[in-house]
Write a protein that holds these residues in place. Structure first.
Motif, short mmCIF file in Angstrom:
data_model
loop_
_atom_site.label_atom_id
_atom_site.label_comp_id
_atom_site.label_asym_id
_atom_site.label_seq_id
_atom_site.Cartn_x
_atom_site.Cartn_y
_atom_site.Cartn_z
N PRO A 129 0.84 -1.21 0.00
CA PRO A 129 0.00 0.00 0.00
C PRO A 129 0.87 1.26 0.00
N HIS A 130 0.48 2.21 -0.83
CA HIS A 130 1.17 3.49 -0.89
C HIS A 130 0.43 4.50 -0.03
N ARG A 131 1.20 5.38 0.62
CA ARG A 131 0.63 6.48 1.40
C ARG A 131 0.47 7.70 0.49
N TYR A 132 -0.63 8.39 0.63
CA TYR A 132 -0.89 9.60 -0.13
C TYR A 132 -1.04 10.73 0.87
N VAL A 133 -0.07 11.65 0.85
CA VAL A 133 -0.06 12.74 1.82
C VAL A 133 -0.75 13.94 1.18
N PHE A 134 -2.01 14.14 1.55
CA PHE A 134 -2.75 15.33 1.13
C PHE A 134 -2.45 16.40 2.17
N ALA A 135 -1.92 17.54 1.72
CA ALA A 135 -1.54 18.61 2.65
C ALA A 135 -2.17 19.93 2.21
N VAL A 136 -2.65 20.67 3.20
CA VAL A 136 -3.09 22.05 2.99
C VAL A 136 -2.05 22.90 3.72
N HIS A 137 -1.41 23.78 2.97
CA HIS A 137 -0.37 24.65 3.50
C HIS A 137 -0.95 26.05 3.65
N THR A 168 -2.61 17.83 7.36
CA THR A 168 -2.49 16.69 6.46
C THR A 168 -3.51 15.61 6.77
N VAL A 169 -3.81 14.86 5.74
CA VAL A 169 -4.56 13.61 5.86
C VAL A 169 -3.84 12.61 4.96
N ARG A 170 -3.69 11.36 5.45
CA ARG A 170 -2.85 10.38 4.76
C ARG A 170 -3.60 9.07 4.52
N PRO A 171 -4.44 9.01 3.49
CA PRO A 171 -5.03 7.73 3.13
C PRO A 171 -3.99 6.87 2.42
N ASN A 172 -4.38 5.68 2.03
CA ASN A 172 -3.47 4.80 1.29
C ASN A 172 -4.23 4.12 0.17
N TYR A 173 -3.47 3.42 -0.68
CA TYR A 173 -4.11 2.68 -1.77
C TYR A 173 -3.14 1.61 -2.25
N GLN A 174 -3.71 0.48 -2.64
CA GLN A 174 -2.93 -0.64 -3.17
C GLN A 174 -3.69 -1.27 -4.33
N VAL A 175 -2.97 -1.59 -5.39
CA VAL A 175 -3.53 -2.35 -6.51
C VAL A 175 -3.06 -3.79 -6.32
N ARG A 176 -3.98 -4.68 -6.12
CA ARG A 176 -3.62 -6.10 -5.91
C ARG A 176 -3.02 -6.66 -7.19
N GLY A 177 -1.99 -7.48 -7.04
CA GLY A 177 -1.28 -8.04 -8.18
C GLY A 177 -1.86 -9.24 -8.79
#
Length: 177
Positions: A129-137, A168-177
């Motif tokens: 799973p990859h982390r996606y760092v959504f940030a509001v600066h 920040t909010v850090r959801p994740n996502y993975q593409v199953r192989g």
């Protein structure tokens, strides 16, 4: 060598001087939880919509905002920029799902897909799973002195000198192989 053999990349904001935080919320994603297909790139079957975001509690001296999304886990050695939305007016404290048109004066610089918009998650199939760092600066100027031709790294460089606070909010996502 498989992709699983690489080290876990640091969170990018752990490498910068610390700044105060404020609150960012989303009706479309949750910190630490998988993203819905709506926010995933079309190349892996998603709808490629930017998620809804809202923020509050930023410093009183804030004069504008920048919103970014970065994947530190991309197997590139430099991560992957999915979204760099600059020069949001201080009066804008939320973005609708799939925001279009952008608020007056705001624009996106080219993401790592090569387009000037939100580019959804698309980690390599079978990768962790990859982390996606959504940030509001929250920034101390009305606008960063960058153009739509600026790179995400150049925007980040400018943010280093103008960020008052970050949420920040850090959801994740993975593409199953």
């Amino acid at each position: 060598m498989s992709l699983d053999d690489r080290a876990l990349a640091p969170d990018p904001y752990d490498l910068l001087p610390s700044v105060p935080s404020f609150t960012v919320t989303s009706t479309d994603m949750t910190d630490g939880q998988p993203l819905d297909e709506l926010y995933v790139h079309t190349s892996v079957g998603g709808k490629n919509l930017s998620p809804q975001l809202a923020w509050s509690g930023f410093p009183e001296e804030t004069r504008g905002f920048v919103v970014t999304c970065f994947d530190p886990d991309a197997p590139t050695g430099s991560g992957f920029w999915h979204w760099v939305l600059v020069n949001l007016p201080v009066t804008v404290t939320s973005l609708d799902r799939g925001v279009d048109p952008l608020p007056d004066g705001a624009f996106c610089v080219r993401n790592d897909y090569g387009s000037r918009d939100y580019g959804g998650s698309a980690p390599p199939p079978g990768d962790r799973p990859h982390r996606y760092v959504f940030a509001v600066h929250a920034i101390d100027v009305d606008r960063l002195e960058v153009t739509p031709d600026a790179s995400p790294a150049y925007v980040g460089f400018n943010l280093a000198f103008h960020t008052l606070a970050r949420a920040t909010v850090r959801p994740n996502y993975q593409v199953r192989g």
